[in-house]
Design a protein around this motif. Structure first.
Motif, mmCIF file in Angstrom:
data_model
loop_
_atom_site.group_PDB
_atom_site.id
_atom_site.type_symbol
_atom_site.label_atom_id
_atom_site.label_comp_id
_atom_site.label_asym_id
_atom_site.label_seq_id
_atom_site.Cartn_x
_atom_site.Cartn_y
_atom_site.Cartn_z
ATOM 1 N N ILE A 118 0.853 -1.189 0.000
ATOM 2 C CA ILE A 118 0.000 0.000 0.000
ATOM 3 C C ILE A 118 0.888 1.238 0.000
ATOM 4 N N GLU A 119 0.437 2.309 -0.658
ATOM 5 C CA GLU A 119 1.210 3.555 -0.637
ATOM 6 C C GLU A 119 0.273 4.755 -0.674
ATOM 7 N N VAL A 120 0.840 5.913 -0.423
ATOM 8 C CA VAL A 120 0.007 7.112 -0.348
ATOM 9 C C VAL A 120 0.713 8.263 -1.056
ATOM 10 N N GLU A 121 -0.095 9.117 -1.627
ATOM 11 C CA GLU A 121 0.423 10.322 -2.273
ATOM 12 C C GLU A 121 -0.534 11.428 -1.867
ATOM 13 N N SER A 122 -0.016 12.599 -1.551
ATOM 14 C CA SER A 122 -0.950 13.632 -1.096
ATOM 15 C C SER A 122 -0.387 15.031 -1.314
ATOM 16 N N GLN A 123 -1.299 15.970 -1.551
ATOM 17 C CA GLN A 123 -0.954 17.392 -1.679
ATOM 18 C C GLN A 123 -1.797 18.134 -0.645
ATOM 19 N N PRO A 124 -1.183 18.773 0.348
ATOM 20 C CA PRO A 124 -1.998 19.472 1.338
ATOM 21 C C PRO A 124 -2.939 20.477 0.660
ATOM 22 N N GLY A 125 -4.178 20.467 1.064
ATOM 23 C CA GLY A 125 -5.160 21.400 0.503
ATOM 24 C C GLY A 125 -5.793 20.910 -0.782
ATOM 25 N N GLN A 126 -5.194 19.892 -1.430
ATOM 26 C CA GLN A 126 -5.753 19.429 -2.706
ATOM 27 C C GLN A 126 -6.349 18.032 -2.631
ATOM 28 N N GLY A 127 -5.779 17.211 -1.771
ATOM 29 C CA GLY A 127 -6.346 15.866 -1.633
ATOM 30 C C GLY A 127 -5.289 14.787 -1.501
ATOM 31 N N SER A 128 -5.782 13.576 -1.270
ATOM 32 C CA SER A 128 -4.862 12.448 -1.061
ATOM 33 C C SER A 128 -5.287 11.278 -1.931
ATOM 34 N N GLU A 129 -4.305 10.406 -2.220
ATOM 35 C CA GLU A 129 -4.643 9.161 -2.900
ATOM 36 C C GLU A 129 -3.959 8.015 -2.158
ATOM 37 N N PHE A 130 -4.798 7.129 -1.640
ATOM 38 C CA PHE A 130 -4.278 5.904 -1.030
ATOM 39 C C PHE A 130 -4.492 4.808 -2.053
ATOM 40 N N ARG A 131 -3.419 4.076 -2.411
ATOM 41 C CA ARG A 131 -3.595 2.984 -3.377
ATOM 42 C C ARG A 131 -2.819 1.763 -2.930
ATOM 43 N N PHE A 132 -3.348 0.602 -3.297
ATOM 44 C CA PHE A 132 -2.657 -0.646 -2.957
ATOM 45 C C PHE A 132 -2.837 -1.637 -4.094
ATOM 46 N N TRP A 133 -1.900 -2.589 -4.193
ATOM 47 C CA TRP A 133 -2.043 -3.606 -5.227
ATOM 48 C C TRP A 133 -2.106 -4.996 -4.595
ATOM 49 N N LEU A 134 -2.757 -5.890 -5.287
ATOM 50 C CA LEU A 134 -2.826 -7.291 -4.862
ATOM 51 C C LEU A 134 -2.445 -8.152 -6.063
ATOM 52 N N PRO A 135 -1.929 -9.320 -5.837
ATOM 53 C CA PRO A 135 -1.537 -10.167 -6.985
ATOM 54 C C PRO A 135 -2.757 -10.682 -7.742
ATOM 55 N N PRO A 136 -2.665 -10.754 -9.073
ATOM 56 C CA PRO A 136 -3.792 -11.304 -9.846
ATOM 57 C C PRO A 136 -3.973 -12.791 -9.560
ATOM 58 N N ALA A 137 -5.204 -13.274 -9.755
ATOM 59 C CA ALA A 137 -5.480 -14.706 -9.459
ATOM 60 C C ALA A 137 -4.833 -15.604 -10.502
#
Ligand code: ADP
Length: 364
Positions: free
Chosen positions: A345-364
């Protein structure tokens, strides 16, 4: 024999080896050397030289010389070899004694002790793995102390507030009102949430939480979640939820309940920290990874705070979040949940503009 220490055993084994050596040497010397001497004398006699008169003296002289020599050799050689064997045994045993001492200190709570290096490769290997285990234990102990410290800190605030109100009510300095009881109930539910989150986290960290990995199709799961969250908003809320997910998205190998738990946490956070705009849930694929992201247009997180967001009890603004009911454990749980399913999981964010939390899982 079974109670003998390793040092005594080593020492004793050296002594036995030395004893066998001496007995063999003395035995052969005692019975074989005089015979050779006699044979040599007889050979001299064949050159028509008679040693008959002095033969007995010669033999006795030889025996005396041999016995004296033997006694001195046994005394000097024996004590030198004994001393050396004692020294070698001590050198081998010393690191083991040190390890025992270090374990004793560990048991009494001193975790900084380490076993020194040894130039015996086997013992060095043992010392290395011992020290590695010591560092791991030190880490566990450190985390345990931090957890207890954080926990008491987190529990103290609601407890102090509730106690203050109750005392005020008891001595009638505070008037009972619906608002007051509501505040008390709010603090109680914060405590309850904290206890639940912690129970979940401790189960996760101890590896007790069962995950049933199976092929999961994300599109219906994400659509259902977005629908549920959208239902909480009213028509004139300045906020909306959106879903962006291709229908051809491959299935992931994961536990659907755990994915939902992660997304509910992320969506709950996005909702809590976003006043207006859009909260977008998206999914996309990359070779070997299927990504899911929750993006908001909320307050954002300062760059210097980003490395800490997944840490236990961490909150960007403690006083504000305390009233908002956050416990600072949600993202820690999310990260563990993603990791036990083999993702990140990782996060990217800009104060005042918003955040994005994203994570990946292995394909089946
Ligand atoms: P909490 O229960 O306090 O939300 P979390 O572990 O979920 O605990 O989050 C930790 C902190 O990270 C929050 O207190 C908040 O300061 C920050 N945070 C989490 N999600 C967001 C978001 N979407 N926008 C801004 N800040 C966030």
């Amino acid at each position: 024999m079974s109670k003998l220490s390793l040092r005594s055993r080593l020492f004793l084994s050296h002594l036995i080896v030395m004893g066998v050596g001496i007995v063999t040497l003395a035995g052969i010397g005692r019975f074989y050397s005089p015979r050779i001497f006699v044979v040599t004398l007889e050979r001299i006699e064949t050159y028509s030289f008679s040693v008959r008169q002095v033969k007995t003296q010669l033999l006795r002289g030889f025996e005396l010389a041999w016995t004296r020599g033997m006694i001195w050799s046994v005394l000097l050689g024996g004590s030198a070899a004994g001393g050396l064997s004692y020294w070698v045994s001590r050198r081998i045993i010393r690191p083991l004694d040190q390890m025992e001492e270090v374990t004793r200190q560990f048991a009494s709570g001193q975790f900084s002790e380490r076993v020194p290096d040894s130039d015996i490769p086997e013992i060095q290997r043992l010392a290395l793995s011992f020290n590695r285990m010591a560092s791991d234990l030190e880490g566990v102990e450190q985390r345990r102390r931090e957890l207890v410290g954080d926990l008491t800190h987190e529990l103290r605030t609601p407890l102090t507030i509730v106690k203050g109100y109750l005392e005020g009510l008891a001595d009638e300095t505070v008037a009972p009102s619906a608002d007051l009881y509501q505040r008390l109930a709010h603090e109680m539910s914060r405590l309850q949430r904290l206890v639940n989150d912690l129970q979940e986290l401790s189960r996760l960290e101890a590896g007790y939480l069962p995950v049933q990995l199976q092929p999961v199709h994300l599109e219906p799961l994400l659509a259902n979640l977005v629908q549920r969250f959208s239902d909480q908003l009213t028509e004139d809320d300045p906020l909306k939820f959106e879903l962006s997910c291709p229908t051809s998205l491959p299935a992931v190998k994961a536990d659907p309940e755990r994915i939902e738990q992660i997304l509910v946490n992320l969506l709950g956070n996005a909702l809590r920290y976003t006043e207006r705009g859009t909260i977008t849930v998206s999914a996309y694929t990359e070779p070997g990874k299927v990504w899911m992201a929750v993006q908001d247009t909320g307050v954002g997180i300062a760059a210097e705070d980003l490395p800490y967001v997944f840490e236990r009890f961490w909150r960007a603004d403690r006083s504000r979040d305390r009233t908002s009911g956050g416990t600072g454990v949600g993202l820690t749980i999310c990260r563990r949940l993603v990791e036990i399913q083999g993702g990140q999981i990782e996060v990217e964010s800009q104060p005042g503009q918003g955040s994005e939390f994203r994570f990946w899982l292995p394909p089946a």
